[in-house]
Design an enzyme around this catalytic site. Structure first.
Site, PDB file in Angstrom:
ATOM      1  N   GLY A  64      -1.017   2.850   6.219  1.00 50.18           N
ATOM      2  CA  GLY A  64      -1.243   2.225   7.530  1.00 50.18           C
ATOM      3  C   GLY A  64      -0.529   0.899   7.752  1.00 50.18           C
ATOM      4  N   LYS A  65       0.389   0.537   6.865  1.00 56.91           N
ATOM      5  CA  LYS A  65       1.065  -0.768   6.955  1.00 56.91           C
ATOM      6  C   LYS A  65       1.783  -0.942   8.302  1.00 56.91           C
ATOM      7  CE  LYS A  65       3.576   0.167   3.300  1.00 56.91           C
ATOM      8  NZ  LYS A  65       3.085   1.543   3.035  1.00 56.91           N
ATOM      9  N   SER A 123       5.938  -1.970  -1.799  1.00 52.06           N
ATOM     10  CA  SER A 123       5.915  -3.002  -2.856  1.00 52.06           C
ATOM     11  C   SER A 123       4.920  -2.656  -3.954  1.00 52.06           C
ATOM     12  CB  SER A 123       5.662  -4.401  -2.297  1.00 52.06           C
ATOM     13  OG  SER A 123       4.730  -4.460  -1.255  1.00 52.06           O
ATOM     14  N   GLY A 144       0.839  -1.197   0.000  1.00 51.59           N
ATOM     15  CA  GLY A 144       0.000   0.000   0.000  1.00 51.59           C
ATOM     16  C   GLY A 144       0.870   1.241   0.000  1.00 51.59           C
ATOM     17  N   LEU A 145       0.209   2.351  -0.275  1.00 47.43           N
ATOM     18  CA  LEU A 145       0.910   3.631  -0.369  1.00 47.43           C
ATOM     19  C   LEU A 145       1.602   3.991   0.940  1.00 47.43           C
ATOM     20  CD1 LEU A 145      -1.911   5.719  -2.110  1.00 47.43           C
ATOM     21  CD2 LEU A 145       0.195   4.866  -3.195  1.00 47.43           C
ATOM     22  N   SER A 146       2.558   4.886   0.854  1.00 54.18           N
ATOM     23  CA  SER A 146       3.164   5.451   2.054  1.00 54.18           C
ATOM     24  C   SER A 146       2.061   6.152   2.857  1.00 54.18           C
ATOM     25  CB  SER A 146       4.244   6.461   1.659  1.00 54.18           C
ATOM     26  OG  SER A 146       4.780   7.068   2.812  1.00 54.18           O
ATOM     27  N   GLY A 147       1.956   5.827   4.130  1.00 53.05           N
ATOM     28  CA  GLY A 147       0.921   6.441   4.963  1.00 53.05           C
ATOM     29  C   GLY A 147      -0.416   5.721   4.929  1.00 53.05           C
TER      30      GLY A 147
HETATM   31  N1  LIG Z   1      -7.519   3.040  10.086  1.00 54.38           N
HETATM   32  C1  LIG Z   1      -6.213   3.304  10.107  1.00 54.38           C
HETATM   33  N2  LIG Z   1      -5.318   2.300   9.965  1.00 54.38           N
HETATM   34  C2  LIG Z   1      -3.990   2.572   9.991  1.00 54.38           C
HETATM   35  N3  LIG Z   1      -3.473   3.806  10.158  1.00 54.38           N
HETATM   36  C3  LIG Z   1      -4.333   4.833  10.297  1.00 54.38           C
HETATM   37  C4  LIG Z   1      -5.727   4.634  10.281  1.00 54.38           C
HETATM   38  N4  LIG Z   1      -6.338   5.832  10.431  1.00 54.38           N
HETATM   39  C5  LIG Z   1      -5.356   6.722  10.555  1.00 54.38           C
HETATM   40  N5  LIG Z   1      -4.156   6.151  10.491  1.00 54.38           N
HETATM   41  C6  LIG Z   1      -2.879   6.861  10.607  1.00 54.38           C
HETATM   42  O1  LIG Z   1      -2.251   6.802   9.338  1.00 54.38           O
HETATM   43  C7  LIG Z   1      -0.856   6.760   9.491  1.00 54.38           C
HETATM   44  C8  LIG Z   1      -0.306   5.540   8.784  1.00 54.38           C
HETATM   45  O2  LIG Z   1       1.080   5.606   8.817  1.00 54.38           O
HETATM   46  P1  LIG Z   1       2.001   4.323   8.697  1.00 54.38           P
HETATM   47  O3  LIG Z   1       1.411   3.199   9.467  1.00 54.38           O
HETATM   48  O4  LIG Z   1       3.378   4.745   9.023  1.00 54.38           O
HETATM   49  O5  LIG Z   1       1.857   4.006   7.146  1.00 54.38           O
HETATM   50  P2  LIG Z   1       2.806   3.140   6.198  1.00 54.38           P
HETATM   51  O6  LIG Z   1       3.608   2.218   7.063  1.00 54.38           O
HETATM   52  O7  LIG Z   1       1.832   2.427   5.311  1.00 54.38           O
HETATM   53  O8  LIG Z   1       3.623   4.131   5.452  1.00 54.38           O
HETATM   54  C9  LIG Z   1      -0.562   6.726  11.000  1.00 54.38           C
HETATM   55  O9  LIG Z   1      -0.284   8.023  11.428  1.00 54.38           O
HETATM   56  C10 LIG Z   1      -1.896   6.235  11.566  1.00 54.38           C
HETATM   57  O10 LIG Z   1      -2.101   6.697  12.883  1.00 54.38           O
HETATM   58 MG   LIG Z   2       5.704   2.066   7.227  1.00 57.65          MG
END
Ligand SMILES: Nc1ncnc2c1ncn2[C@@H]1O[C@H](COP(=O)(O)OP(=O)(O)O)[C@@H](O)[C@H]1O
Ligand SMILES: [Mg+2]
Length: 183
Positions: free
Chosen positions: A18-19, A87, A13-16
């Site tokens: 929630g991974k 990915s 999934g995209l950056s941000g």
């Molecule tokens: N339902 C959700 N599931 C996961 N993250 C969420 C959700 N709603 C908001 N967020 C926020 O979105 C952001 C996701 O960031 P992150 O987990 O670091 O993403 P990734 O690892 O995909 O880049 C966090 O700040 C998290 O608190």
């Molecule tokens: Mg991450």
């Protein structure tokens, strides 16, 4: 736990999207159940195993192949693995799937570019828009939405806790983990 089965839960999934956040919740739940577990987070891997690699298609593919290589070694030895890297390319995710067969669970962590940009946890979208970061997935580099993922995790409509529960239920149903104690 003695009856741990190897699997690779492959977040994409995209950056941000929630991974990493969902991974943290899942790890907590799985450890509570006594499960063995290893995590390969994209950001961490890029600091060590893939240090020096950039963001061209070739370097991204190399990064993902390395993650798949390690995930395969672990999961075939009954160590469950969660990978959390963008990915972005379907063909390399398919390579990982072929390598790991039934152990491979592709989980699409779904959130629109707009949502991720609003969250902009690390300020990366702002840098991508200004051109300070080039080849940024979803802005100036492709993201290929999974064609046939085992799981779609919609982080716009559910909380990280709900997402973790959705995945635990799936893992139980597939008998990768024992049927659960209530969370
Ligand atoms: N339902 C959700 N599931 C996961 N993250 C969420 C959700 N709603 C908001 N967020 C926020 O979105 C952001 C996701 O960031 P992150 O987990 O670091 O993403 P990734 O690892 O995909 O880049 C966090 O700040 C998290 O608190
Ligand atoms: Mg991450």
């Amino acid at each position: 736990m003695a009856d741990d089965k190897g699997f690779c839960l492959w977040f994409t999934g995209l950056s941000g999207s929630g991974k990493s956040t969902i991974t943290t919740h899942l790890v907590k739940e799985l450890r509570k159940r006594g499960s063995k577990l290893e995590v390969l987070d994209g950001d961490v891997v890029r600091e060590n195993l893939s240090k020096g690699l950039g963001f061209s298609k070739e370097d991204r593919d190399t990064n993902i192949r390395r993650i798949a290589f390690v995930a395969d070694i672990l999961s075939r030895n009954e160590v469950p693995v969660i990978t959390a890297a963008i990915s972005p390319y379907q063909d390399i995710r398919d390579e990982a799937r072929q390598m790991m067969g039934d152990r491979f669970i592709e989980a699409y962590v779904k959130a629109s570019v707009e949502t991720c940009e609003e969250r902009d946890v690390k300020g990366l979208y702002a840098k991508a828009r200004s051109g300070e970061i080039k080849e940024f997935t979803g802005v100036s580099d492709p993201y290929e939405v999974p064609e046939n993922p085992e799981l779609v995790i919609d982080t716009e409509s559910q909380s990280p806790e709900e997402s973790a529960q959705q995945i635990l239920t799936y893992l139980e149903e597939r008998e990768f983990i024992p049927a659960g104690v209530a969370a």
